[in-house]
Scaffold this active site. Structure first.
Site, short mmCIF file in Angstrom:
data_model
loop_
_atom_site.label_atom_id
_atom_site.label_comp_id
_atom_site.label_asym_id
_atom_site.label_seq_id
_atom_site.Cartn_x
_atom_site.Cartn_y
_atom_site.Cartn_z
N LYS A 213 0.85 -1.20 0.00
CA LYS A 213 0.00 0.00 0.00
C LYS A 213 0.88 1.25 0.00
O LYS A 213 0.68 2.15 -0.79
CB LYS A 213 -0.93 -0.01 1.22
CG LYS A 213 -1.85 1.17 1.28
CD LYS A 213 -2.91 1.06 2.34
CE LYS A 213 -3.72 2.35 2.37
NZ LYS A 213 -4.78 2.36 3.36
N GLU A 219 10.48 -4.65 4.57
CA GLU A 219 10.58 -6.04 4.12
C GLU A 219 10.33 -6.15 2.62
O GLU A 219 11.11 -6.77 1.88
CB GLU A 219 9.54 -6.92 4.85
CG GLU A 219 9.79 -7.10 6.33
CD GLU A 219 9.16 -6.00 7.20
OE1 GLU A 219 8.88 -4.91 6.66
OE2 GLU A 219 9.00 -6.24 8.41
N GLY A 274 -5.04 -2.03 4.79
CA GLY A 274 -4.20 -3.16 4.38
C GLY A 274 -4.85 -4.52 4.62
O GLY A 274 -4.91 -5.37 3.73
N ARG A 275 -5.38 -4.73 5.82
CA ARG A 275 -5.95 -6.05 6.14
C ARG A 275 -7.34 -6.25 5.55
O ARG A 275 -7.96 -7.29 5.77
CB ARG A 275 -5.94 -6.26 7.66
CG ARG A 275 -6.59 -5.17 8.45
CD ARG A 275 -6.24 -5.25 9.92
NE ARG A 275 -6.71 -4.08 10.66
CZ ARG A 275 -6.06 -2.93 10.76
NH1 ARG A 275 -4.90 -2.78 10.16
NH2 ARG A 275 -6.55 -1.92 11.45
N GLU A 360 -4.91 -6.85 14.69
CA GLU A 360 -4.42 -5.53 14.26
C GLU A 360 -5.57 -4.51 14.24
O GLU A 360 -5.36 -3.32 14.44
CB GLU A 360 -3.74 -5.61 12.87
CG GLU A 360 -2.86 -4.41 12.59
CD GLU A 360 -2.04 -4.53 11.31
OE1 GLU A 360 -2.62 -4.39 10.22
OE2 GLU A 360 -0.81 -4.75 11.39
N HIS A 391 -4.28 -33.42 18.06
CA HIS A 391 -3.15 -34.22 18.55
C HIS A 391 -2.05 -33.32 19.11
O HIS A 391 -0.91 -33.77 19.28
CB HIS A 391 -2.62 -35.11 17.42
CG HIS A 391 -3.68 -36.05 16.94
ND1 HIS A 391 -3.93 -37.26 17.56
CD2 HIS A 391 -4.59 -35.94 15.95
CE1 HIS A 391 -4.94 -37.86 16.93
NE2 HIS A 391 -5.36 -37.07 15.95
N LYS A 512 9.04 -0.02 14.20
CA LYS A 512 9.65 0.29 12.89
C LYS A 512 10.67 1.41 13.05
O LYS A 512 11.76 1.38 12.48
CB LYS A 512 8.56 0.73 11.89
CG LYS A 512 7.63 -0.38 11.44
CD LYS A 512 6.65 0.18 10.40
CE LYS A 512 5.54 -0.79 10.11
NZ LYS A 512 4.49 -0.24 9.26
O1 F6P Z 1 3.18 -2.93 9.80
C1 F6P Z 1 1.84 -3.21 9.66
C2 F6P Z 1 1.34 -2.88 8.29
O2 F6P Z 1 1.27 -1.52 8.12
C3 F6P Z 1 0.02 -3.56 8.01
O3 F6P Z 1 -1.04 -2.85 8.50
C4 F6P Z 1 0.06 -3.67 6.53
O4 F6P Z 1 -0.88 -4.59 6.06
C5 F6P Z 1 1.49 -4.11 6.32
O5 F6P Z 1 2.21 -3.39 7.29
C6 F6P Z 1 2.04 -3.88 4.96
O6 F6P Z 1 1.98 -2.54 4.57
P1 F6P Z 1 2.18 -2.12 3.07
O7 F6P Z 1 1.08 -2.74 2.28
O8 F6P Z 1 2.13 -0.63 3.06
O9 F6P Z 1 3.52 -2.63 2.61
#
Ligand code: F6P
Length: 552
Positions: A213, A219, A274-275, A360, A391, A512
């Site tokens: 987003k 990452e 995002g979610r 979240e 199990h 972060k």
């Molecule tokens: O760190 C949490 C978050 O902001 C989530 O809410 C989001 O889904 C994820 O990181 C990834 O964010 P982006 O889509 O901006 O890379």
């Protein structure tokens, strides 16, 4: 403006009456409600169908009175007005001053949605058309890689909401995927997934969807850069990378700066959290892997649940009931967790997906106006597919000291119907139903001689442990869409009751920021200022910094 006011939830009349009611029924066993007066109608009264899903919630510590009081509570909390505000495109995400209009992403073209800046529906359908055209061209072989090879491998690079939803859907519906296309997901900054995935792929026939987003997530950007270098190392010139990289983002500028062609950026609105984003262009890999028709069926299933949530009376409204049952255990029985038990490996990624969706969204401790909550909010969500969980940790669910409500999810039609597999499926369902029965009924595994002694006590199950059972006729795109939307709205219902904003996530930011400071210190541990961290963190940085120094 339903989101502006703050309520003292625990001062509401229904809340107080529910506390008294909980004490009233505290000594009662659900087992007796299935045996006593009204027993034959209990399932009828405490079950319902919506959008192709069947929910049996009769195995809960509830009576008719409980439900009446819970629905009073949700009314007193103003759920209908809050729901309508979300649909109307009001800025229900108050801290980010934006709407939360994911329902617009799955609505038919004939329905119009607006946020404060105007119509959003045209943008939604334009993006869908672009996604369809692109995915058709990849799937038909019209879109080829830099050396003219057809695309056979898809990689989604994203994390959190830009990974969990698409990953879960592609996995759940893999039987609908094309046998000549493989879908891979790279999320973690840890390079294990990358190191395991890339060597098995042919770069000439690989397409990467960089999903973010913000297009700034550490990452995702790090992984995307490493994959870009992998292409170049394998002989694909930088100038041809456009045939192998597309982006999904609200930040097209940043995607273009990364090197993705403007025409290969699929945008979506800021009002998509995002979610809640798998329905938007974040779902591009779903469409590529499963085809446009299946993606649209997923949207249609979610829309059917949206319509149910919007129009069904609160007493017969599946997301409302699931939300209320969760509040009942979280706030009145102090249940700290909710276990999700899908009885199909196809839904093995559902628990982690729901972790983000629920925790979240509702892992908050201040109300919408910033005042602290005086009640518990989001439960811890966890679980594994059945029968594996049985199990491993079901022992604790049956005989542990903590109350753990369970959502069982059963699918009637097996996804694989090769000869001999029906027997597996029958056993799978038998296990699912046996677990909820055992949790409800309790009983004893002791012989008559053991019954009075210590072994008798060890082998006794008290029962009276609550569960819901969701039954799906077939794990199709439609039904999966409805299932996901059900949980989305359930989370919304609970947020409305707890008076919190489910659409922001400030709690992830501090870590972060601190990470950005620590990374250079790991490169040069000598730069570590003595007052920069607490002693524990400083010594960990030194320890790792020294170890990494030796690797250079
Ligand atoms: O760190 C949490 C978050 O902001 C989530 O809410 C989001 O889904 C994820 O990181 C990834 O964010 P982006 O889509 O901006 O890379």
């Amino acid at each position: 403006m339903p989101y502006k006011s703050s309520v003292r939830l625990d001062q509401l009349p229904a809340w107080r009456t529910l506390l008294e009611h909980r004490d009233e029924i505290a000594g009662q066993h659900m087992r007796d409600w299935f045996a006593g007066r009204g027993a034959n109608t209990r399932v009828e009264r405490f079950s319902l169908r919506a959008a192709g899903l069947y929910l049996d919630y009769s195995k809960n510590r509830i009576t008719d009175k409980t439900l009446t009081l819970l629905t009073h509570l949700v009314r007193e909390c103003g759920l209908p007005a809050k729901r309508d505000a979300m649909w109307a495109g009001e800025n229900v995400n108050v801290t980010e001053d934006r709407a939360a209009l994911h329902v617009a992403l799955r609505a038919p073209r004939t329905m119009a949605f607006h946020d404060a800046s105007g119509d959003v529906s045209h943008g939604v359908s334009d993006t869908l058309s672009r996604m369809r055209a692109f995915s058709d061209s990849v799937r038909s072989g019209a879109w080829v890689g830099a050396t003219g090879k057809r695309i056979r491998h898809l990689i989604n690079v994203g994390i959190g909401g830009s990974d969990l939803g698409p990953r879960m859907v592609c996995d759940a519906l893999a039987v609908y995927g094309r046998h000549d296309l493989s879908a891979h997901f790279i999320a973690n900054i840890d390079p294990t997934e990358l190191a395991r995935t890339l060597p098995s792929l042919d770069p000439e026939s690989t397409l990467v969807v960089v999903c973010s987003k913000t297009f700034t997530t550490l990452e995702t950007m790090t992984n995307a850069r490493t994959i870009r270098a992998w292409f170049v190392d394998h002989g694909i010139p930088e100038s041809e990378l456009g045939r192998h990289f597309v982006a999904v983002s609200t930040n097209a500028e940043e995607a273009v700066r990364f090197g993705i062609r403007k025409e290969n950026v699929f945008e979506f609105g800021e009002w998509v959290g995002g979610r809640y984003s798998l329905w938007s262009s974040i779902g591009l890999i779903i469409m590529l892997y499963l085809g446009a028709r299946n993606f649209e069926a997923l949207l249609a299933g979610a829309h059917a649940m949206d319509e149910h949530f919007r129009h069904a009376p609160l007493e017969a409204n599946m997301p409302v009931l699931l939300g209320l049952l969760g509040v009942w255990y979280r706030n009145f029985f102090d249940a700290q967790t909710l276990s999700i038990a899908p009885y199909t490996d196809a839904l093995q990624k559902l628990p982690p997906y729901l972790q983000q969706l629920d925790m979240e969204s509702n892992g908050k401790s201040v109300q919408v106006d910033g005042t602290p909550v005086a009640w518990q909010t989001a439960p811890i969500i966890w679980g594994e597919p059945g029968t594996n969980g049985q199990h491993a940790y079901f022992q604790m669910l049956h005989q542990g000291t903590t109350l753990v409500p369970v959502d069982f999810i059963a699918v009637l039609e097996p996804q694989y119907d090769a000869p001999g597999l029906l027997d597996h499926h029958r056993k799978l369902l038998a296990n699912c139903f046996a677990q909820s029965e055992a949790l409800l009924q309790g009983g004893s595994m002791a012989t008559a001689e053991q019954a009075g002694g210590p072994l008798g006590a060890q082998r006794r199950f008290d029962g009276n442990r609550p569960s819901n059972t969701l039954v799906i006729d077939k794990l199709s795109p439609e039904r999966l869409g409805a299932l996901i939307a059900l949980y989305e709205h359930k989370v919304f219902v609970q947020a409305a009751i707890w008076n919190i904003n489910p659409f922001d996530q400030w709690g992830v930011e501090l870590g972060k920021t601190l990470c950005r400071a620590i990374e250079p210190e790991l490169v040069d541990p000598d730069s570590l200022r003595s007052d920069a961290h607490d002693a524990s963190t400083a010594s960990l940085i030194r320890l790792a910094g020294e170890a990494l120094k030796e690797k250079r």
